[in-house]
Scaffold this active site. Structure first.
Site, PDB file in Angstrom:
ATOM      1  CB  CYS A 457      34.265  52.360 -49.290  1.00 15.64           C
ATOM      2  SG  CYS A 457      33.029  51.310 -48.510  1.00 15.64           S
ATOM      3  CD  GLU A 459      34.428  56.545 -47.320  1.00 14.74           C
ATOM      4  OE1 GLU A 459      34.838  55.537 -47.950  1.00 14.74           O
ATOM      5  OE2 GLU A 459      33.805  56.467 -46.250  1.00 14.74           O
TER       6      GLU A 459
END
Length: 814
Positions: A457, A459
Site C-alpha cells: 500500500c 510502505e
C-alpha cells in the site's frame, strides 16, 4: 504515428519536444485481453496444492528448505500452462486466468473451514468444482493438520499473550502472517535481467565451493545453496515449457502474423530468464517470470515491482536507438504486461483477512519517477509510457505510484495528474523529501534510501534487499483510549482486557488521561511484538522461501534463507489505526472537561456507556464545541502529533528475531471499517461500531476548512517516525479539477503537499452520487475503480460497509 512538435502541443499536454504522441486508446489486442480478464469469474485451482503435497510426502526426511525447493520445482514442472490467444507476455499462476491456487502449507486450516462457503459469498466469491472440494477435503488438507504456521505458532504462544490474541474485541489484528506467507517483497528483478539464472547459479556454485564444511553453520549454508540451485533450474525449465507451448501453437495456427509472434515468444522464453535480457521484450518477459514465480512460491501478497521505469528503461532505450522496436510496439508490449498484472489473484480469507483488506487486492506496487542514487531526477520516457499503460488498461492492478520531489518535471506531474483525473485512484504519490530521511533514520544506507521503493500500500523500503514484514499487524489506537477511560475494561464486553488504569474522575488533567493512554498502548504493543516475533520464528522453521531468497540481495552472500535474517535489511512493520479519532477525543476532553468545564466525567461516561442514546446534547457538544484535527488548528493537530509519537516511539523500542528493528506505520489498508466495529463510543462524538478515521486522514466530516487545511494539519503528524508508511486519502470534486485550470490546480496542490513534507497522498474523484448509483445498479458500474486505502478496487466488488465508508468521506473542492 504522429510526432507532435512543441509548438503544436495541445493545452495540458505533458509531452516534451520531440516526444512521440502515444495513441489515446489501447490497441484492439490489449482491449480484447483486458475485457476477457474482466469477464472471468474467479475460481479455486487445486493443482499447486496437489503437486506441493505430493512432493512433501516424498521428501519427509529431507531438510525443510530443500523440501520447499523440490515442492516448488514439482509445481513448476507439472502445473498446467497456457498461452491465451493474442498474448505477447506469457506465464500463468494457475490452471485458468483469475483462478487462485491453494497454499496448504500456510492456509490449510482456514481453507478447510471455508471450503463450502467460497462460492456462496456475496463478495469475493470463488467457484469451487465439487471434485476440487473433495480432493482438498479428503486427500490434501488432512496431510497438513498440525503442520501449518498457524497451528505451530499458536501452540507456543505464551498464555497471557494468547489471551490478548483471542480477545472478542481486540486491540491487535495480527493474522496476516499467521494464516499466510509473509510476502511484501521487492526482489532483485534487475539482477535477473543482468545475469539470468545461469549467472545466479554460477554465483551459488562458487559460494558452495568456498564453504569450509568444518564450520558450525556450513551445513545449513550447503542446504540453502542446494535449494537455490533447485529453484533456479526450475525457473529456467518453467520458461522452457512456455517456449515449447509457443512453438506448438505456432505450428498449428494459420494466422501468419500470430505465427510470427508465437515463434518470437518461443525464442524469448528459450533465452530468458536463463540468460541476460537483450531486448525490451526479453526484459519484460524475464521480469514477468520472476514476478510470477515469487507468487507461485508462496501466498504472500504485495509482491511489488518497485522502480520498474528505472531498471527497465535501458532495454527500451537501446531498442529504440537501434530501430529494433517502435514506440507504438513498445507501448503495446507494456500494455500487455499491465493486463497480466490483473490476471493474478490469491484466495481471499473470510474471515478475517478480507474484512481488513476490503477486497481481493494483490497490491503489486509499481512506482515511477523520483531521484536516482545521485539525488538527480530520474524520470524517463518509460515513466510516461507506464502512465499511458494505466490509461489504456485501467484494471485494479498494478498499484501504480509515483515519487515526487521539488525537482520533479512539471510535464511528469501533469501526466500523473491526468491519470488521477480518470477517477481510478491512481497513481498514489510519495514524497522523496520525507521518505528518504525516514529510511536513513532506520539505518538504511544513503544509496539505498535514495533508491527506495514502495511495498504494497504505502510502505517505503530499500530496493531488492529487504525482508520488511510490512503490514505485519493492525493496532487499534482508539480501543486503547476506550480502555484508558474505563480502567482497562472493554466497554462492549464488560471484561477486564487491559491494565487497570485510574478511573477518569481521578484524572486531574489531560496529562493524566494521556498517561493512562500510554499505559494501554505500551501493554498492547508489547503483546503485539510477542505475537509477531512468534510468527517470525515459526515462518523460518516451517516456511522458507528459497526462490525469493536467491533473488533478494544478501541471501546468497550469507548462505541462508531470508526467513532467517539473511537479507541486507530485516524489519517488522505494524501499523497504528485511528489517529484522528484519538486526537479528536483528547481535544474534546481537554477543552470541554478541563478548560471550559462544560462537561463532567460522570456525564461523559454515562453518554459513552449508552452510546449517546438520551445524551444527544452531549454528543452535539463533542462534535461541535471542540477543535477537530484536519482544520489547521494547532490545538487538535498537536494532539494528533502526540498520538502518532506515542505509538511510533513505543513500537520502535523492539527488535525482531531476524536481527532487525520494528518500524511503525500509520495506515489502515481498509481496516478502519472492521476495527471500528470493536470500539465503543468515543469522546470525539463517534458512535460505537462505526468506522474509524481512514489512515492519517481526519474523521469524516470533521475537515471543514478545505483541502489545504487538511494538508497543513497532516503535515504536523510525525511522518519521519512512521517509517513504515503513512496514508492520506483525499476526496476531490471532479468538476474542480476539470479542464486546464483544474489540472493546474491539482498540480499546484501536489506541489504544496511536497513542500509541506507529507509522506503520501492519494485521491478519489468519483462523486458520492455516482457511488450511490453504483450501489443501486452494480452491473452498470462493474468497471468503476475507486481508491480504498493503499490500493484501488472495483467499487462493486467490495463489501457494503466499506462502500459506505468511501461514500461518507468528505468531498473537497480544490
Amino acid at each position: 504515428m504522429i510526432v507532435v512538435k512543441a509548438d503544436q502541443m495541445v493545452p495540458g499536454s505533458y509531452m516534451k519536444e520531440g516526444m512521440v504522441a502515444m495513441t489515446t486508446t489501447a490497441s484492439p489486442r490489449v482491449t480484447r485481453l483486458r475485457n476477457l480478464m474482466r469477464e472471468i469469474q474467479p475460481g479455486v485451482c487445486v493443482e499447486r496444492a496437489r503437486l506441493f503435497t505430493q512432493s512433501y510426502r516424498e521428501t519427509e526426511a529431507e531438510p525443510t528448505v530443500i523440501r520447499k525447493a523440490k515442492a516448488l520445482a514439482k509445481v513448476l514442472n507439472h502445473m498446467t500452462i497456457y498461452i491465451t490467444d493474442g498474448e505477447l507476455i506469457v506465464g500463468n499462476l494457475a490452471s485458468r486466468p483469475r483462478w487462485a491456487p491453494v497454499f496448504p502449507e500456510t492456509a490449510a486450516v482456514w481453507v478447510m473451514e471455508q471450503l463450502d462457503t467460497f462460492e456462496r459469498r456475496e463478495k469475493y466469491r470463488f467457484e469451487v468444482p465439487e471434485e476440487v472440494k473433495r480432493e482438498l477435503r479428503e486427500e490434501i488438507l488432512p496431510y497438513w493438520r498440525g503442520k501449518t504456521v498457524q497451528e505451530r505458532a499458536l501452540a507456543i504462544l505464551p498464555p497471557e499473550t494468547k489471551e490478548v490474541f483471542q480477545q472478542e474485541y481486540p486491540v491487535i489484528s495480527p493474522t496476516l502472517y499467521l494464516r499466510n506467507s509473509v510476502g511484501h517483497l521487492n526482489v532483485d528483478y534487475p539482477k535477473v535481467l543482468r545475469v539470468g539464472f545461469a549467472g545466479i547459479c554460477q554465483e551459488i556454485e562458487e559460494r558452495e565451493k568456498a564453504l569450509d564444511l568444518t564450520e558450525p553453520n556450513a551445513l545449513a549454508k550447503l542446504q540453502f545453496y542446494q535449494a537455490g540451485k533447485i529453484v533456479a533450474k526450475a525457473a529456467v525449465d518453467f520458461a522452457h515449457r512456455f517456449a515449447e507451448e509457443a512453438r506448438r501453437q505456432a505450428e498449428k495456427t494459420e494466422d501468419h502474423k500470430r505465427r510470427r509472434e508465437l515463434e518470437r515468444i518461443a525464442e524469448i522464453c528459450r533465452w530468458v530468464p536463463e540468460h541476460p535480457a537483450r531486448t525490451f521484450h526479453e526484459a519484460l518477459q524475464a521480469f514477468w517470470f520472476v514476478h510470477l514465480l515469487v507468487h507461485i512460491e508462496t501466498d504472500g501478497l504485495a509482491e511489488s515491482p518497485g522502480r520498474f521505469d528505472q531498471y527497465m528503461y535501458p532495454y527500451l532505450a537501446r531498442d529504440l536507438d537501434r530501430g529494433l522496436i517502435t514506440e507504438e510496439e513498445a507501448q503495446e508490449l507494456l500494455d500487455c504486461l499491465w493486463v497480466k498484472f490483473g490476471e493474478l489473484i490469491k484466495l481471499a480469507d473470510v474471515p478475517p483477512a478480507t474484512k481488513y483488506f476490503g477486497g481481493v487486492t494483490m497490491s503489486q506496487n509499481l512506482i515511477l519517477g523520483g531521484v536516482d542514487k545521485q539525488g538527480r531526477d530520474a524520470t524517463n520516457k518509460l515513466s510516461y509510457m507506464c502512465l499511458t499503460a494505466e490509461k489504456h488498461v485501467r484494471l485494479d492492478q498494478p498499484a501504480l505510484s509515483i515519487r515526487i520531489h521539488q525537482g520533479t518535471p512539471e510535464e511528469f506531474l501533469r501526466a500523473a495528474a491526468e491519470v488521477i483525473r480518470l477517477g481510478d485512484g491512481k497513481p498514489a504519490i510519495f514524497n522523496d523529501e520525507v521518505i528518504i530521511p525516514g529510511l536513513l533514520s532506520d539505518g538504511v544506507s544513503l544509496e539505498d534510501a535514495l533508491d527506495y521503493v514502495i511495498i504494497g500500500c504505502v510502505e517505503p523500503a530499500p530496493p531488492y534487499n529487504c525482508n520488511g514484514w510490512t503490514n505485519a499487524a493492525m493496532f487499534n489506537m482508539p480501543k486503547c483510549l476506550e480502555l484508558a477511560l474505563n480502567q482497562g475494561v472493554c466497554r462492549l464486553s464488560g471484561k477486564q482486557v487491559g491494565p487497570a488504569t485510574p478511573p477518569p474522575e481521578a484524572m486531574s488533567s489531560i496529562d493524566d488521561v494521556i498517561a493512562a493512554y500510554r499505559t494501554q498502548i505500551a501493554y498492547f504493543v508489547r503483546h503485539m511484538v510477542i505475537m509477531l516475533n512468534t510468527w517470525d520464528i515459526v515462518q523460518a522453521e516451517v516456511n522458507p522461501t528459497p526462490f525469493a531468497s536467491i533473488v533478494t540481495d544478501g541471501c546468497i552472500e550469507n548462505g541462508l534463507d531470508m526467513t532467517l535474517g539473511s537479507a541486507k535489511y530485516n524489519f517488522t512493520g505494524p501499523q497504528g489505526i485511528g489517529l484522528a479519532d484519538v486526537a479528536d477525543s483528547l481535544a474534546a476532553i481537554k477543552r470541554l472537561i478541563y478548560e471550559d468545564k462544560a462537561l463532567t466525567w460522570d456525564r461523559l461516561k454515562a453518554a459513552l456507556d449508552n452510546n449517546f442514546q438520551g445524551y444527544e446534547l452531549v454528543r452535539h457538544q463533542l462534535l461541535n464545541k471542540a477543535p477537530k484535527y484536519g482544520n489547521d488548528d494547532d490545538y487538535a493537530d498537536d494532539l494528533a502529533r502526540l498520538v502518532g509519537e506515542i505509538y511510533c516511539q513505543e513500537v520502535k523500542k523492539y527488535k525482531n528475531p531476524r536481527g532487525g528493528v520494528y518500524r511503525p506505520g500509520l495506515y489502515p489498508v481498509a481496516s478502519n471499517v472492521p476495527l471500528g466495529r470493536v470500539v465503543g463510543a468515543l469522546p470525539s462524538g463517534r458512535l460505537a461500531g462505526t468506522p474509524l478515521a481512514d489512515g492519517i486522514s481526519p474523521c469524516h466530516g470533521s475537515d471543514r476548512l478545505g483541502p489545504t487545511a487538511v494538508l497543513k494539519s497532516v503535515s504536523k503528524v510525525p511522518h519521519v517516525l512512521a517509517t513504515n508508511g503513512t496514508l492520506l486519502n483525499l476526496k476531490l470534486q471532479a468538476d474542480t479539477i476539470a479542464g486546464e485550470e483544474g489540472l493546474q490546480r491539482l498540480c499546484n496542490f501536489i506541489r504544496a503537499f511536497c513542500s509541506l513534507k507529507l509522506n503520501h497522498i492519494q485521491f478519489n474523484t468519483v462523486s458520492a452520487e455516482t457511488l450511490r448509483k453504483a450501489q443501486a445498479n452494480p452491473h452498470e458500474y462493474r468497471n468503476l475503480l475507486v481508491r480504498v486505502a493503499g490500493y484501488s478496487a472495483f467499487f462493486v466488488e467490495i463489501n457494503r460497509d466499506l462502500q459506505d465508508d468511501i461514500i461518507d468521506r468528505t468531498e473537497h473542492a480544490l
